[in-house]
Write an enzyme that holds these catalytic residues in place. Structure first.
Site, mmCIF file in Angstrom:
data_model
loop_
_atom_site.group_PDB
_atom_site.id
_atom_site.type_symbol
_atom_site.label_atom_id
_atom_site.label_comp_id
_atom_site.label_asym_id
_atom_site.label_seq_id
_atom_site.Cartn_x
_atom_site.Cartn_y
_atom_site.Cartn_z
ATOM 1 N N SER A 77 -11.041 -0.542 -0.239
ATOM 2 C CA SER A 77 -9.927 -0.724 0.279
ATOM 3 C C SER A 77 -10.242 -0.980 1.789
ATOM 4 C CB SER A 77 -9.355 0.796 0.217
ATOM 5 O OG SER A 77 -8.657 0.805 -0.916
ATOM 6 N N HIS A 136 -3.439 6.151 3.903
ATOM 7 C CA HIS A 136 -4.238 4.983 3.599
ATOM 8 C C HIS A 136 -3.858 3.824 4.089
ATOM 9 C CE1 HIS A 136 -5.726 2.186 0.486
ATOM 10 N NE2 HIS A 136 -6.755 2.941 0.375
ATOM 11 N N ASP A 150 0.790 -1.331 -0.084
ATOM 12 C CA ASP A 150 0.038 0.020 0.095
ATOM 13 C C ASP A 150 0.784 1.251 -0.183
ATOM 14 O OD1 ASP A 150 -2.355 1.628 0.920
ATOM 15 O OD2 ASP A 150 -3.271 0.023 0.830
#
Length: 352
Positions: free
Chosen positions: A290, A108, A62
């Site tokens: 996600s 994120h 990620d």
């Protein structure tokens, strides 16, 4: 607002087109646990009396992870960074990247990692879907984007360094499937195939474009595509359908992506980066496929900790998933794939 967070919740690889004996279970005393409706939807806590994912490594490929976060630091194994540095790592998976600077959207990966396996029962923040799993932070995205080559390098690194689960909360834009179908792009496809030969589960986000197909890499053979649900178990409005050639797809909580923060998914973010609207300093509420994907990765870790094979892990996830409203199992639909994952039922599934 949660909507602003949705926009970053499935990261595009833009440069390409321009989860024996019952384990001891800690009491769930994490302050934000009551907001974690997603754990209730997948029946995670009911599974923890059977498996907590002990010592299974989940590679979070990620934007990197905050290596000093209070809810994650104790869960980390050594990681890597692949940002324009070829097949050799040039970092440790920290969210700040090779230049040491934070980039917009790079919170994120820390959020994804917390959903999967945040420290649980430590009186801090949130609980993870796999309380005793480990996290391998692998940074392949910078400022929310990256290349297939870097993603592939991250997958191969994870497979070669002890990960049993690879979490890909990222995806290229709709239509990019054509690149892999005709062989114009093969790096990620080949890396996923390599991970399969090593017995590694690859769990990937369907995408947030309301498109009819899973985005790539979720589209690729062997990857398990994950669509998103809201807290009412309806398909999230933004989620792509769980449609791909091999029909390997399931659903998990991704949040509403509308107005109410508590209708989205609470998790960790890099220290001090929580948003003014929803955030609590080191935690925030995001929405997207996600966020759904690491719930599935966490349950996969619960299953691997039981000594299951890769094929059995995939089979248990899909065969025990339930279709909302009708409550059926073993039924495929485009909206939910084989259904919302059920951790309690999955850990009780036959190990064949």
């Amino acid at each position: 607002m949660a909507m602003t967070r949705l926009l970053a919740s499935t990261v595009a690889a833009t440069t390409l087109v321009a989860v024996t004996a019952a384990p001891a279970q800690a009491a769930v005393n994490d302050p934000l646990y009551n907001k974690q409706w997603g754990l209730q939807q997948i029946r995670a806590e009911r599974a923890w009396t059977t498996s907590t994912g002990s010592n299974v490594v989940i590679a979070v490929i990620d934007t990197g992870v905050d290596l000093r976060h209070a809810d994650l630091q104790s869960k980390l194994v050594p990681g890597a960074t692949f940002i324009d540095c070829g097949p050799t790592s040039c970092g440790d998976g920290d969210w700040r990247g090779p230049n040491g600077q934070p980039d917009a959207g790079d919170e994120h990966g820390t959020h994804v990692a917390g959903i999967a396996a945040a420290a649980t029962g430590n009186g801090t923040g949130i609980a993870g879907a796999a309380p005793d799993a480990k996290i391998m932070p692998i940074k392949v995205l910078e400022a929310g984007s990256g290349s297939f080559a870097d993603i592939a390098a991250g997958i191969r690194y994870a497979a070669d360094h002890g990960a049993q689960v690879v979490n890909l909360s990222l995806g290229a834009l709709p239509g990019s499937q054509a690149l892999t179908l005709v062989g114009l792009e093969s790096a990620a496809t080949e890396a996923i195939a390599y991970a399969q030969t090593k017995g590694v589960a690859v769990i990937a986000a369907a995408g947030n474009e309301t498109a009819p197909l899973c985005d790539t890499p979720a589209w690729e053979p062997g990857a398990l595509c994950v669509t998103a649900t809201d807290r009412d178990e309806l398909k999230a409005w933004y989620s792509n359908l769980g449609v791909k050639a091999d029909l390997k797809s399931v659903a998990a909580p991704g949040g509403a992506g509308l107005v109410n923060c508590d209708d989205d998914v609470w998790s960790s973010v890099p220290t001090g980066t929580g948003s003014a609207t929803c955030g609590q300093g080191d935690y925030d509420a995001y929405a997207g496929t996600s966020m759904a994907t690491p719930y599935v990765s966490g349950v996969a870790a619960l299953l691997f900790a039981q000594g299951r094979s890769l094929n059995n892990v995939y089979s248990a996830l899909m065969s025990t998933a339930r279709t909302p409203i009708v409550g059926l199992r073993g039924v495929y639909t485009p909206a939910y794939g084989w259904g919302i994952i059920d951790a309690q039922a999955a850990v009780a599934a036959p190990r064949t």
